[in-house]
Motif scaffolding. Structure first.
Motif, PDB file in Angstrom:
ATOM      1  N   ALA A 248      21.196 -16.487  91.072  1.00 23.23           N
ATOM      2  CA  ALA A 248      21.739 -17.549  92.104  1.00 23.23           C
ATOM      3  C   ALA A 248      20.804 -18.291  92.396  1.00 23.23           C
ATOM      4  CB  ALA A 248      22.475 -16.606  93.127  1.00 23.23           C
ATOM      5  N   LEU A 249      19.622 -17.930  92.514  1.00 25.68           N
ATOM      6  CA  LEU A 249      18.427 -18.434  92.897  1.00 25.68           C
ATOM      7  C   LEU A 249      18.165 -19.170  92.021  1.00 25.68           C
ATOM      8  CD1 LEU A 249      16.355 -18.470  95.244  1.00 25.68           C
ATOM      9  CD2 LEU A 249      15.147 -16.626  94.603  1.00 25.68           C
ATOM     10  N   TYR A 250      17.994 -19.075  90.764  1.00 25.72           N
ATOM     11  CA  TYR A 250      17.432 -19.853  89.564  1.00 25.72           C
ATOM     12  C   TYR A 250      18.316 -20.889  89.601  1.00 25.72           C
ATOM     13  CZ  TYR A 250      15.770 -21.519  85.343  1.00 25.72           C
ATOM     14  OH  TYR A 250      15.387 -22.371  84.103  1.00 25.72           O
ATOM     15  N   ASP A 251      19.574 -21.035  89.829  1.00 27.50           N
ATOM     16  CA  ASP A 251      20.423 -22.312  89.856  1.00 27.50           C
ATOM     17  C   ASP A 251      20.017 -23.178  91.069  1.00 27.50           C
ATOM     18  OD1 ASP A 251      21.646 -21.288  87.588  1.00 27.50           O
ATOM     19  OD2 ASP A 251      23.445 -20.629  88.674  1.00 27.50           O
ATOM     20  N   ILE A 252      19.812 -22.564  92.260  1.00 25.65           N
ATOM     21  CA  ILE A 252      19.514 -22.920  93.510  1.00 25.65           C
ATOM     22  C   ILE A 252      18.281 -23.887  93.516  1.00 25.65           C
ATOM     23  CG2 ILE A 252      18.696 -22.897  95.771  1.00 25.65           C
ATOM     24  CD1 ILE A 252      22.167 -22.537  95.567  1.00 25.65           C
ATOM     25  N   LEU A 253      17.118 -23.249  92.651  1.00 23.71           N
ATOM     26  CA  LEU A 253      15.902 -23.722  92.716  1.00 23.71           C
ATOM     27  C   LEU A 253      15.971 -25.149  91.799  1.00 23.71           C
ATOM     28  CD1 LEU A 253      13.323 -20.651  92.492  1.00 23.71           C
ATOM     29  CD2 LEU A 253      13.929 -22.120  94.385  1.00 23.71           C
ATOM     30  N   LEU A 254      16.704 -24.984  90.792  1.00 24.16           N
ATOM     31  CA  LEU A 254      16.960 -26.038  89.844  1.00 24.16           C
ATOM     32  C   LEU A 254      17.597 -27.311  90.605  1.00 24.16           C
ATOM     33  CD1 LEU A 254      18.186 -25.284  86.300  1.00 24.16           C
ATOM     34  CD2 LEU A 254      15.864 -25.962  86.954  1.00 24.16           C
ATOM     35  N   GLU A 255      18.555 -27.187  91.392  1.00 27.64           N
ATOM     36  CA  GLU A 255      19.329 -28.069  92.311  1.00 27.64           C
ATOM     37  C   GLU A 255      18.327 -28.463  93.303  1.00 27.64           C
ATOM     38  OE1 GLU A 255      22.055 -29.617  92.281  1.00 27.64           O
ATOM     39  OE2 GLU A 255      21.769 -30.350  94.286  1.00 27.64           O
ATOM     40  N   PHE A 256      17.753 -27.572  93.945  1.00 35.00           N
ATOM     41  CA  PHE A 256      16.908 -28.093  95.041  1.00 35.00           C
ATOM     42  C   PHE A 256      15.506 -29.075  94.520  1.00 35.00           C
ATOM     43  CE2 PHE A 256      13.598 -27.763  98.315  1.00 35.00           C
ATOM     44  CZ  PHE A 256      14.184 -27.883  99.382  1.00 35.00           C
ATOM     45  N   ALA A 257      15.280 -28.694  93.080  1.00 26.89           N
ATOM     46  CA  ALA A 257      13.987 -29.597  92.766  1.00 26.89           C
ATOM     47  C   ALA A 257      14.578 -30.908  92.683  1.00 26.89           C
ATOM     48  CB  ALA A 257      13.317 -29.038  91.565  1.00 26.89           C
ATOM     49  N   VAL A 258      15.765 -31.229  92.185  1.00 26.64           N
ATOM     50  CA  VAL A 258      16.130 -32.563  91.938  1.00 26.64           C
ATOM     51  C   VAL A 258      16.881 -33.225  93.129  1.00 26.64           C
ATOM     52  CG1 VAL A 258      17.896 -33.708  90.271  1.00 26.64           C
ATOM     53  CG2 VAL A 258      16.701 -31.718  89.589  1.00 26.64           C
ATOM     54  N   ASN A 259      17.606 -32.428  93.872  1.00 24.79           N
ATOM     55  CA  ASN A 259      18.554 -33.146  94.894  1.00 24.79           C
ATOM     56  C   ASN A 259      18.071 -32.613  96.266  1.00 24.79           C
ATOM     57  OD1 ASN A 259      19.816 -34.982  93.057  1.00 24.79           O
ATOM     58  ND2 ASN A 259      21.128 -32.936  92.663  1.00 24.79           N
ATOM     59  N   GLY A 260      17.254 -31.829  96.493  1.00 23.57           N
ATOM     60  CA  GLY A 260      16.882 -30.907  97.661  1.00 23.57           C
ATOM     61  C   GLY A 260      18.090 -30.467  98.263  1.00 23.57           C
ATOM     62  N   LEU A 261      18.235 -30.521  99.728  1.00 22.25           N
ATOM     63  CA  LEU A 261      19.305 -29.881 100.276  1.00 22.25           C
ATOM     64  C   LEU A 261      20.779 -30.599 100.206  1.00 22.25           C
ATOM     65  CD1 LEU A 261      18.787 -28.163 103.835  1.00 22.25           C
ATOM     66  CD2 LEU A 261      19.559 -27.072 101.603  1.00 22.25           C
ATOM     67  N   SER A 262      20.556 -32.169  99.736  1.00 22.05           N
ATOM     68  CA  SER A 262      21.900 -32.840 100.102  1.00 22.05           C
ATOM     69  C   SER A 262      23.031 -32.286  99.450  1.00 22.05           C
ATOM     70  CB  SER A 262      21.450 -34.224  99.346  1.00 22.05           C
ATOM     71  OG  SER A 262      21.112 -34.055  98.088  1.00 22.05           O
ATOM     72  N   ARG A 263      23.022 -31.761  98.449  1.00 22.02           N
ATOM     73  CA  ARG A 263      24.439 -31.111  97.760  1.00 22.02           C
ATOM     74  C   ARG A 263      24.489 -29.730  98.190  1.00 22.02           C
ATOM     75  NH1 ARG A 263      24.518 -32.819  91.264  1.00 22.02           N
ATOM     76  NH2 ARG A 263      24.058 -35.066  91.698  1.00 22.02           N
ATOM     77  N   LEU A 264      23.806 -29.225  98.991  1.00 18.41           N
ATOM     78  CA  LEU A 264      23.865 -27.645  99.209  1.00 18.41           C
ATOM     79  C   LEU A 264      24.331 -27.511 100.775  1.00 18.41           C
ATOM     80  CD1 LEU A 264      20.939 -26.175  97.353  1.00 18.41           C
ATOM     81  CD2 LEU A 264      23.264 -25.806  96.690  1.00 18.41           C
ATOM     82  N   ARG A 265      24.053 -28.696 101.415  1.00 14.55           N
ATOM     83  CA  ARG A 265      24.345 -28.567 102.789  1.00 14.55           C
ATOM     84  C   ARG A 265      25.532 -28.352 103.442  1.00 14.55           C
ATOM     85  NH1 ARG A 265      23.822 -33.686 106.568  1.00 14.55           N
ATOM     86  NH2 ARG A 265      24.598 -35.140 105.087  1.00 14.55           N
ATOM     87  N   HIS A 266      26.596 -28.756 102.745  1.00 12.86           N
ATOM     88  CA  HIS A 266      28.018 -28.624 103.306  1.00 12.86           C
ATOM     89  C   HIS A 266      28.351 -27.142 103.147  1.00 12.86           C
ATOM     90  CE1 HIS A 266      28.473 -32.647 104.168  1.00 12.86           C
ATOM     91  NE2 HIS A 266      28.028 -32.877 103.082  1.00 12.86           N
ATOM     92  N   GLU A 267      27.713 -26.523 101.769  1.00  6.29           N
ATOM     93  CA  GLU A 267      28.118 -25.051 101.640  1.00  6.29           C
ATOM     94  C   GLU A 267      27.254 -24.218 102.642  1.00  6.29           C
ATOM     95  OE1 GLU A 267      27.075 -23.706  97.367  1.00  6.29           O
ATOM     96  OE2 GLU A 267      27.357 -21.665  98.104  1.00  6.29           O
ATOM     97  N   TRP A 268      26.295 -24.707 103.099  1.00  9.44           N
ATOM     98  CA  TRP A 268      25.425 -24.098 103.955  1.00  9.44           C
ATOM     99  C   TRP A 268      26.230 -23.937 105.263  1.00  9.44           C
ATOM    100  CZ3 TRP A 268      23.312 -23.984 108.940  1.00  9.44           C
ATOM    101  CH2 TRP A 268      22.416 -23.027 109.009  1.00  9.44           C
ATOM    102  N   SER A 269      26.886 -25.294 105.829  1.00  5.52           N
ATOM    103  CA  SER A 269      27.560 -25.376 106.843  1.00  5.52           C
ATOM    104  C   SER A 269      28.717 -24.360 106.852  1.00  5.52           C
ATOM    105  CB  SER A 269      27.699 -26.641 107.235  1.00  5.52           C
ATOM    106  OG  SER A 269      26.459 -27.536 107.440  1.00  5.52           O
ATOM    107  N   GLU A 270      29.343 -24.576 105.687  1.00  8.05           N
ATOM    108  CA  GLU A 270      30.540 -23.896 105.542  1.00  8.05           C
ATOM    109  C   GLU A 270      30.413 -22.284 105.946  1.00  8.05           C
ATOM    110  OE1 GLU A 270      33.638 -22.690 102.078  1.00  8.05           O
ATOM    111  OE2 GLU A 270      32.158 -24.105 101.541  1.00  8.05           O
ATOM    112  N   TRP A 271      29.204 -21.784 105.623  1.00 12.83           N
ATOM    113  CA  TRP A 271      29.010 -20.293 106.080  1.00 12.83           C
ATOM    114  C   TRP A 271      28.070 -20.051 107.094  1.00 12.83           C
ATOM    115  CZ3 TRP A 271      31.988 -16.942 103.469  1.00 12.83           C
ATOM    116  CH2 TRP A 271      32.631 -17.293 102.516  1.00 12.83           C
ATOM    117  N   HIS A 272      28.021 -21.218 107.815  1.00  8.00           N
ATOM    118  CA  HIS A 272      27.001 -21.000 109.057  1.00  8.00           C
ATOM    119  C   HIS A 272      27.708 -20.082 109.971  1.00  8.00           C
ATOM    120  CE1 HIS A 272      24.901 -23.290 112.757  1.00  8.00           C
ATOM    121  NE2 HIS A 272      24.417 -21.831 112.438  1.00  8.00           N
ATOM    122  N   ALA A 273      27.001 -19.213 110.500  1.00  2.94           N
ATOM    123  CA  ALA A 273      27.453 -18.104 111.260  1.00  2.94           C
ATOM    124  C   ALA A 273      27.938 -18.953 112.726  1.00  2.94           C
ATOM    125  CB  ALA A 273      26.438 -17.126 111.802  1.00  2.94           C
ATOM    126  N   HIS A 274      27.306 -19.932 112.987  1.00  2.00           N
ATOM    127  CA  HIS A 274      27.377 -20.602 114.528  1.00  2.00           C
ATOM    128  C   HIS A 274      27.884 -21.725 114.424  1.00  2.00           C
ATOM    129  CE1 HIS A 274      24.199 -17.294 115.239  1.00  2.00           C
ATOM    130  NE2 HIS A 274      25.487 -16.745 115.511  1.00  2.00           N
TER     131      HIS A 274
END
Ligand code: BTN
Length: 331
Positions: A248-274
């Protein structure tokens, strides 16, 4: 811990009886050394049987880390990750920051036991032999330090995805980089970076996961904690979990290197505990504020809605502590 303890326990992990003389011969030491070294197992929570005339037996062997097994579970491009397992070290983060371990561009160093495991804000990371998963990944990043601010959130997304693949359904993310389950800490992430602000940077991503923590270790931790055994009701294969995190980390690092957090932030918020909950936040200067968590920015900053409706973006360096609070009086 004596450097021969884990090698001895690994030999004993076949569940059979091994006479002290045989163990001594295998490791080219005296029988007295074997006896003294194995005395260290019990205080570490490892129960041994010693039977006159038969020798030593380990009835329940820890699920030892095995570099070959982990590597065999990596998929596709993630197979490029060099995997190193150490029995004991000070801290896997410190080792990889010192760069003497290997020159490989993407390497994972896991340790059965850390003598000085480090947590965030200078705290010690509590872990036990066989009861934790402690490892670090070194990534030579094309991004400069300035572009890495949201990386710890991206890593949280990777760890959560891997936990889900291993049957942990409801792990949640706490800003900026804890993994919680039912508001108790399951895992922590410590990212350390060396390099220039405009890049490239050497990034060391350290991850500690509670697998099965004994009560006396839990008692040393100053916040509610949980572990994978408590969540799933059974033992988790640490080798498989580590491989899934690396996939999972390999895919995320590739994604982050190109687009930063922009495409991941919705997934992050979906699982945000608070998400959409009131937080009590202690800032680095000691001031406290209350507000409702309203997602994150592409930079990784936490968005807080203040009682007067204003929105505030908080960066992790500005915050000492963010805690959920049940009720807040709004004037
Ligand atoms: C936190 O405080 O939540 C972060 C904990 C990070 C612990 C891991 S264990 C592997 C790696 N090596 C260390 O010394 N720390 C990290």
């Amino acid at each position: 811990m004596h450097s021969l303890l884990i090698p001895l326990l690994r030999i004993l992990s076949d569940g059979k009886f091994h006479p002290g003389t045989h163990l001594a011969a295998q490791l080219s030491v005296s029988r007295a050394t074997v006896c003294n070294v194995l005395k260290q197992a019990e205080p570490l929570g490892i129960h041994l049987h010693k039977v006159q005339g038969h020798g030593y037996q380990l009835p329940i062997a820890p699920n030892w880390l095995d570099a070959g097994q982990i590597q065999a579970d990596l998929h596709g491009e993630a197979r490029q990750i060099e995997m190193i397992v150490l029995n004991e070290t000070r801290s896997t983060n410190t080792d990889l920051l010192n760069r003497h371990v290997t020159a490989s561009p993407l390497v994972c160093l896991a340790a059965e036991y850390q003598t000085s495991g480090r947590g965030r804000r200078g705290k010690q990371w509590e872990a036990t032999l066989g009861g934790s998963l402690t490892f670090s990944v070194r990534w030579i990043s094309p991004l400069g330090i300035a572009a890495l601010s949201g990386l710890s959130l991206a890593v949280g997304v990777a760890v959560r995805r891997a936990l889900q693949r291993c049957g942990v359904e409801d792990a949640r993310l706490k800003w900026p980089n804890d993994i919680l389950w039912q508001d108790k800490k399951l895992a922590g992430i410590l990212i350390e970076v060396q390099g220039e602000s405009m890049g490239p940077a050497i990034v060391v991503i350290g991850i500690g996961i509670n697998v099965q923590l004994p009560d006396d270790v839990r008692a040393n931790i100053d916040q509610p904690v949980t572990d994978l055994h408590e969540i799933t009701g059974h033992s988790i294969d640490r080798n498989h979990l580590l491989a899934e995190i690396l996939n999972a980390l390999y895919d995320i690092l590739l994604e982050f290197a190109v687009n930063g957090l922009s495409r991941l932030r919705h997934e992050w918020s979906e699982w945000h505990a608070h998400n959409n909950q009131w937080l009590n936040i202690t800032l680095a200067d000691g001031k406290t504020i209350n507000g409702i968590a309203r997602g994150i920015q592409a930079s990784g900053a936490l968005l807080i809605e203040l009682p007067d409706g204003q929105q505030l973006a908080l960066h992790s360096g500005e915050v000492q502590r963010a805690r959920r609070t049940d009720s807040v009086e709004v004037a």
